[in-house]
Design a protein around this motif. Sequence first.
Motif, PDB file in Angstrom:
ATOM      1  N   VAL A 183      18.908 -21.741 -32.072  1.00 49.59           N
ATOM      2  CA  VAL A 183      20.280 -22.121 -32.888  1.00 49.59           C
ATOM      3  C   VAL A 183      20.367 -20.939 -33.516  1.00 49.59           C
ATOM      4  O   VAL A 183      21.695 -20.418 -33.411  1.00 49.59           O
ATOM      5  CB  VAL A 183      19.950 -23.305 -33.713  1.00 49.59           C
TER       6      VAL A 183
ATOM      7  N   ILE B 156      16.146 -40.638 -43.827  1.00 49.10           N
ATOM      8  CA  ILE B 156      16.372 -39.017 -44.219  1.00 49.10           C
ATOM      9  C   ILE B 156      16.074 -38.960 -45.660  1.00 49.10           C
ATOM     10  O   ILE B 156      16.501 -39.760 -46.514  1.00 49.10           O
ATOM     11  CB  ILE B 156      17.650 -38.617 -43.898  1.00 49.10           C
TER      12      ILE B 156
ATOM     13  N   ARG C 148       8.473 -37.126 -40.461  1.00 50.12           N
ATOM     14  CA  ARG C 148       9.055 -36.843 -38.933  1.00 50.12           C
ATOM     15  C   ARG C 148       8.463 -35.647 -38.517  1.00 50.12           C
ATOM     16  O   ARG C 148       8.275 -35.338 -37.390  1.00 50.12           O
ATOM     17  CB  ARG C 148      10.535 -37.089 -38.938  1.00 50.12           C
TER      18      ARG C 148
ATOM     19  N   TYR D 299      11.423 -28.423 -33.889  1.00 56.70           N
ATOM     20  CA  TYR D 299      12.241 -27.787 -34.702  1.00 56.70           C
ATOM     21  C   TYR D 299      12.188 -26.438 -35.042  1.00 56.70           C
ATOM     22  O   TYR D 299      12.967 -25.564 -34.945  1.00 56.70           O
ATOM     23  CB  TYR D 299      11.893 -28.348 -36.218  1.00 56.70           C
TER      24      TYR D 299
ATOM     25  N   HIS E  22      16.858 -33.992 -31.189  1.00 55.04           N
ATOM     26  CA  HIS E  22      17.276 -34.013 -32.533  1.00 55.04           C
ATOM     27  C   HIS E  22      18.216 -35.055 -32.910  1.00 55.04           C
ATOM     28  O   HIS E  22      18.213 -35.877 -33.880  1.00 55.04           O
ATOM     29  CB  HIS E  22      17.253 -32.849 -33.119  1.00 55.04           C
ATOM     30  N   LEU E  23      19.371 -34.782 -32.403  1.00 56.85           N
ATOM     31  CA  LEU E  23      20.876 -35.477 -32.833  1.00 56.85           C
ATOM     32  C   LEU E  23      20.381 -37.047 -32.433  1.00 56.85           C
ATOM     33  O   LEU E  23      20.826 -37.736 -33.314  1.00 56.85           O
ATOM     34  CB  LEU E  23      21.936 -34.963 -31.917  1.00 56.85           C
TER      35      LEU E  23
ATOM     36  N   LEU F 212      13.851 -25.135 -31.706  1.00 60.20           N
ATOM     37  CA  LEU F 212      15.158 -25.260 -31.916  1.00 60.20           C
ATOM     38  C   LEU F 212      15.909 -24.244 -33.092  1.00 60.20           C
ATOM     39  O   LEU F 212      16.956 -23.864 -32.791  1.00 60.20           O
ATOM     40  CB  LEU F 212      15.575 -26.890 -32.345  1.00 60.20           C
ATOM     41  N   LEU F 213      15.056 -24.088 -34.002  1.00 59.69           N
ATOM     42  CA  LEU F 213      15.766 -23.123 -34.893  1.00 59.69           C
ATOM     43  C   LEU F 213      15.992 -21.879 -34.541  1.00 59.69           C
ATOM     44  O   LEU F 213      16.986 -21.162 -34.693  1.00 59.69           O
ATOM     45  CB  LEU F 213      14.769 -23.399 -36.201  1.00 59.69           C
TER      46      LEU F 213
ATOM     47  N   LEU G  44      11.137 -25.402 -43.152  1.00 61.49           N
ATOM     48  CA  LEU G  44      10.289 -25.886 -42.185  1.00 61.49           C
ATOM     49  C   LEU G  44       8.902 -25.862 -42.736  1.00 61.49           C
ATOM     50  O   LEU G  44       8.247 -27.008 -42.909  1.00 61.49           O
ATOM     51  CB  LEU G  44      10.218 -25.324 -40.608  1.00 61.49           C
TER      52      LEU G  44
ATOM     53  N   HIS H  45      24.627 -27.251 -42.560  1.00 54.68           N
ATOM     54  CA  HIS H  45      23.650 -27.904 -42.222  1.00 54.68           C
ATOM     55  C   HIS H  45      22.093 -27.350 -42.889  1.00 54.68           C
ATOM     56  O   HIS H  45      21.403 -28.010 -43.602  1.00 54.68           O
ATOM     57  CB  HIS H  45      23.464 -28.216 -40.831  1.00 54.68           C
TER      58      HIS H  45
ATOM     59  N   SER I 253      11.613 -37.210 -43.822  1.00 52.72           N
ATOM     60  CA  SER I 253      11.837 -36.229 -43.200  1.00 52.72           C
ATOM     61  C   SER I 253      10.563 -35.531 -43.175  1.00 52.72           C
ATOM     62  O   SER I 253      10.450 -35.060 -41.753  1.00 52.72           O
ATOM     63  CB  SER I 253      12.969 -35.159 -43.863  1.00 52.72           C
TER      64      SER I 253
ATOM     65  N   PHE J 175      29.200 -25.536 -39.032  1.00 52.88           N
ATOM     66  CA  PHE J 175      28.477 -26.880 -39.357  1.00 52.88           C
ATOM     67  C   PHE J 175      27.058 -26.444 -39.235  1.00 52.88           C
ATOM     68  O   PHE J 175      26.407 -26.855 -40.534  1.00 52.88           O
ATOM     69  CB  PHE J 175      28.724 -27.947 -38.132  1.00 52.88           C
ATOM     70  N   MET J 176      26.469 -25.609 -38.749  1.00 46.39           N
ATOM     71  CA  MET J 176      24.916 -25.237 -38.566  1.00 46.39           C
ATOM     72  C   MET J 176      24.600 -24.448 -40.261  1.00 46.39           C
ATOM     73  O   MET J 176      23.672 -24.540 -40.419  1.00 46.39           O
ATOM     74  CB  MET J 176      24.604 -24.335 -37.627  1.00 46.39           C
TER      75      MET J 176
ATOM     76  N   VAL K 179      26.823 -37.668 -37.232  1.00 45.60           N
ATOM     77  CA  VAL K 179      26.077 -37.334 -36.262  1.00 45.60           C
ATOM     78  C   VAL K 179      26.922 -37.519 -34.918  1.00 45.60           C
ATOM     79  O   VAL K 179      26.812 -36.629 -33.952  1.00 45.60           O
ATOM     80  CB  VAL K 179      24.640 -38.011 -36.212  1.00 45.60           C
TER      81      VAL K 179
ATOM     82  N   GLY L  65      15.462 -20.971 -42.595  1.00 47.49           N
ATOM     83  CA  GLY L  65      15.155 -22.053 -41.886  1.00 47.49           C
ATOM     84  C   GLY L  65      13.341 -22.116 -41.843  1.00 47.49           C
ATOM     85  O   GLY L  65      13.031 -23.197 -41.769  1.00 47.49           O
TER      86      GLY L  65
END
Length: 259
Positions: free
Chosen positions: A178, A153, A161, A171, A142-143, A174-175, A227, A43, A158, A39-40, A82, A223
């Motif tokens: 992840v 979005i 945000r 982020y 985040h979720l 998290l990046l 960003l 994403h 985005s 999924f990532m 989500v 990523g």
Amino acid sequence: MSELEKSESESGSRRHKFDPMPAKLDFVQSATGLFLALFMWGHMLFVSTILLGNDAMYTVTKFFEGEYIFGKSYPAIVTISVAIVFAIFILHALVAMRKFPGSYREYRIYKQHMKQMKHSDTTLWFYQIMTGFVMFFLGSVHLYIIMTNSGDIGPYASADRVVSQWMAPLYLLLLLAVEFHGSIGLYRLMMKWGWLEGKDPKASRKRYKRAKYIITAFFLTLGLLTLAAYIKIGIAHQDKVGERYTPTASIQQYEGGIA
Ligand code: HEM
């Protein structure tokens, strides 16, 4: 056989009965981990369409809101998606928790083994536990925000945000978490279940490890660039927060044709 012997032999066989639960939990952990890792990848590719321009990201957003199927946007589709990912994320964390060191003593023993063994897979496992712990918090924030703001979005929403609502630091952390967690996880899955294993296990391990480094480098670079792109747009859009992106004429014409 006397009654006593009979009951002793029965309780003995009960004691030695195979308990399939640990294997089941391991399977759930692998399956949810595999889903989340794949999924990532998707994403990151979808979110990074911002690098191709605002129209590209806008189009992907509208696609996931079902606009090109139903002729109208339904952000609820994103909310439901989500919520499903969130449930799988929580399940994955829940079954993974049993592998965390349970006390400071266990943690110390593990660290000592890690130092003594100097085996890279033992060290990777430690990084996976640590990044997983970080993701409990950052991933949930985040979720939850995306789930409850699915109508917001898009290129401007985005980017606002990320910059004006201060998500950039979250982020970034998290990046990092992840990308390391996901690729170490995939590597461990390949080792554990022997997927794509050749005749020589040592050579396979080397191959998996090389693939892991390439995948981490690729998604980390993508990523970070993504960003940076949201930050650039967010800074330029700082005094128009709340304004939504209007696509260029060709996209509007296409949307008009569908509606
Ligand atoms: C269906 C579930 C998800 C959706 C719809 C989603 C959506 C998005 C969107 C639209 C962005 C762009 C920034 C923004 O609008 O705030 C983003 C960024 C990000 N998401 Fe997600 N996300 C989901 C799940 C996840 C999960 C499970 C993780 C990891 C635990 C994650 C990690 C990230 C990271 C690290 C970024 C920043 C990427 C970058 O800018 O390089 N997302 N997400």
